[in-house]
Structure formats: C-alpha cells, structure tokens
Write an enzyme that holds these catalytic residues in place. Structure first.
Site, PDB file in Angstrom:
ATOM      1  CG  ASP A  53       0.434   0.868   5.527  1.00  0.00           C
ATOM      2  OD1 ASP A  53       0.008   1.054   4.361  1.00  0.00           O
ATOM      3  OD2 ASP A  53      -0.084   1.387   6.535  1.00  0.00           O
ATOM      4  CG  HIS A 105      -1.771   1.169   1.384  1.00  0.00           C
ATOM      5  ND1 HIS A 105      -1.681   2.041   2.439  1.00  0.00           N
ATOM      6  CD2 HIS A 105      -2.762   1.640   0.589  1.00  0.00           C
ATOM      7  CE1 HIS A 105      -2.590   2.981   2.299  1.00  0.00           C
ATOM      8  NE2 HIS A 105      -3.256   2.772   1.195  1.00  0.00           N
ATOM      9  NE  ARG A 106      -1.486   6.063   1.507  1.00  0.00           N
ATOM     10  CZ  ARG A 106      -1.802   6.827   2.537  1.00  0.00           C
ATOM     11  NH1 ARG A 106      -0.893   7.646   3.044  1.00  0.00           N
ATOM     12  NH2 ARG A 106      -3.007   6.796   3.071  1.00  0.00           N
ATOM     13  CG  HIS A 166      -2.349   9.527   0.264  1.00  0.00           C
ATOM     14  ND1 HIS A 166      -2.985  10.378   1.158  1.00  0.00           N
ATOM     15  CD2 HIS A 166      -3.179   8.481   0.097  1.00  0.00           C
ATOM     16  CE1 HIS A 166      -4.140   9.840   1.517  1.00  0.00           C
ATOM     17  NE2 HIS A 166      -4.288   8.688   0.899  1.00  0.00           N
ATOM     18  CE  LYS A 194      -5.826   9.110  -2.459  1.00  0.00           C
ATOM     19  NZ  LYS A 194      -6.819   8.446  -1.602  1.00  0.00           N
ATOM     20  CD  GLU A 216      -7.252   5.994  -3.857  1.00  0.00           C
ATOM     21  OE1 GLU A 216      -6.493   5.393  -3.068  1.00  0.00           O
ATOM     22  OE2 GLU A 216      -8.079   6.841  -3.485  1.00  0.00           O
ATOM     23  CG  ASP A 232      -2.751   7.205  -3.419  1.00  0.00           C
ATOM     24  OD1 ASP A 232      -3.854   6.662  -3.353  1.00  0.00           O
ATOM     25  OD2 ASP A 232      -1.813   6.953  -2.610  1.00  0.00           O
ATOM     26  CD  GLU A 238      -3.180   2.372  -3.038  1.00  0.00           C
ATOM     27  OE1 GLU A 238      -4.152   3.116  -3.133  1.00  0.00           O
ATOM     28  OE2 GLU A 238      -2.160   2.699  -2.378  1.00  0.00           O
TER      29      GLU A 238
END
Ligand code: G3P
Ligand code: CA
Length: 246
Positions: free
Chosen positions: A231, A9-10, A51, A113, A111, A38, A36
C-alpha cells in the site's frame, strides 16, 4: 538496481484513495513497476474498478456495485472518504485505465472479484477489453476464484494469469503443480521459504500481498520474491533501493 518489483496495491492505497486515478498516478510518480486493482460489473455490464462488492466504505453511494449503472456510479465521490483533500474523485472504469496506461509503462495486475459474486461473463468482458486496447503484454489476471482463472485460460491462453490465496491449503504444492499457471499470489504471512522454493521450482512468479512495514518487506526481499505488493510503494522502493546500495 532493484531486482524485486514493487506493485502498488489498489494503487498507492496507503496515501491516496484506493482504486482511483489519484492512487494510480501516485504509483507512477514514485516509480512503482506495477499497480494492482479490482474489477466488478455494473448493472449495465461495464467493468468497474473498486474493491468491495458494495459502494459504502469508499464512496458516497450506498448499495451493491452490480445494482448501479455506469452513469450512476460516475456520480459517486470516491475520494472524500479517504480525505476531504481528495473530494470529487470519480470511480474509474477499466477502459479508462487502459487509455491512461498507454502513456505509462506499468504492469497492471487486474483482480477479478468473482469470489463473492459470480458476475456472469466478466472474464469475457475483461479479455475483450484487453484485446481492444492491445494490453495483452501489460496485464496479469488474478482471482481468489480459480474457476475464473480457468475461464481466462480457455478464452485467452496468451494472457498471464495468477492464482490468489488467502491462507494456503496443506497440499499447496500439489495444487500449484496441477494448475500450471504462471503466477502465485499468496498472502504475505503464508509465504514461507520452502513454499517459495517449491513455487519457483515449478516455474511460478511469486508475488505476495501485502507488505507495508520494513520487517515484512525485508523478509520477502530476503526470500527473493519476484514482486512485493504494498500500500506504500514509495516506502518500499526507498527501502529496497537502500538495500541495493549496501
Ligand atoms: O491481489 C492481492 C490482494 O489485492 C488481494 O486482496 O482484498 O486486497 O483484494 P484484496
Ligand atoms: Ca485486490
């Protein structure tokens, strides 16, 4: 063999500065199946990987991402606020990630945003860049703004898309049945066994976010989700590998 995939995640956000190449490279090092991240738009319409809508929390610049050009954003340090050890790390752009991904077999969950700022035209730009780099089979596009996902569907029906949720409305099953997307990305707390079962029955891939501790990771694994976003990808992989050996 693990039958549940792990998406960082990120990037490996828990151990490295989020949404940077340091975090994405760590995900590769530990054997994550996907990353993943953003995307937002800069003032000169470049696809920026970060993000927040603003730069303050994670970089040395201050203000809205949308008010800075690519050249200006490249002057920011996106590493030192996580730790001095990572000073000098730059904000990545989507095209750079696609270039790097040519050497790595990771799935990329992008993602959009667009839930706070609309970023006019961002869907077209992301789709064009995916096609330019031939990444059609490597990406999943998700958003909390389901209109953005609808736009992607019109522009590029061949791309995998997913509906993001934070909390679930009471009529979630009706929504999923009506939308006919292929990915359902709920927050981990909202995902119950019955909702998971309904989503699977409708043909969805279920990829909850974000599980970091053993209890949460094991609960999602017991439910039988397709992907766990975390994470701490190394921790999750070790845990799931241990379970697979028992
Ligand atoms: O895509 C899942 C998750 O990343 C959504 O929340 O705030 O971490 O972007 P956030
Ligand atoms: Ca995200």
């Amino acid at each position: 063999m693990r039958n549940i995939q792990i998406f960082a995640h990120r990037g490996s956000k828990g151990t490295h500065p989020e949404n940077t190449f340091l975090a994405f490279k760590e995900a590769v090092r530990v054997g994550a199946d996907g990353i993943e991240f953003d995307v937002h738009l800069s003032s000169d319409d470049e696809l920026v990987v970060i993000h927040d809508e603003t730069l303050d929390r994670t970089t040395t610049l201050s203000g809205y991402v949308k008010d800075f050009s690519r050249e200006e954003l490249k002057k920011a340090d996106a590493g030192c606020k996580f730790s001095e050890e990572f000073s000098g790390e730059k904000i990545p752009f989507l095209g750079e990630i696609f270039e790097w991904a040519k050497e790595h077999a990771l799935t990329m969950n992008i993602e959009l945003k667009t839930d706070k700022i609309a970023y006019e035209g961002i869907e077209e730009k992301v789709v064009d860049l995916i096609r330019e780099h031939h990444m059609e089979r490597r990406v999943i596009l998700s958003s909390f703004n389901h209109q953005s996902i609808e736009k992607v569907k019109e522009l590029a029906p061949e791309l995998e898309r997913a509906l993001l949720f934070e909390g679930l409305p009471p009529n979630i099953e009706e929504i999923l049945a009506g939308r006919k997307e292929t990915g359902f990305h709920p927050d981990r707390k909202s995902l119950t066994e019955p909702i998971h079962a309904s989503a699977k029955k409708l043909g969805y891939k279920v990829r909850p976010w974000v599980a970091n501790n053993q209890a949460d990771i094991e609960r999602l694994a017991d439910i039988g989700v397709d992907v766990i976003m975390t994470d701490f990808p190394e921790r999750a992989i070790l845990l799931l590998n241990d379970r697979a050996c028992q």
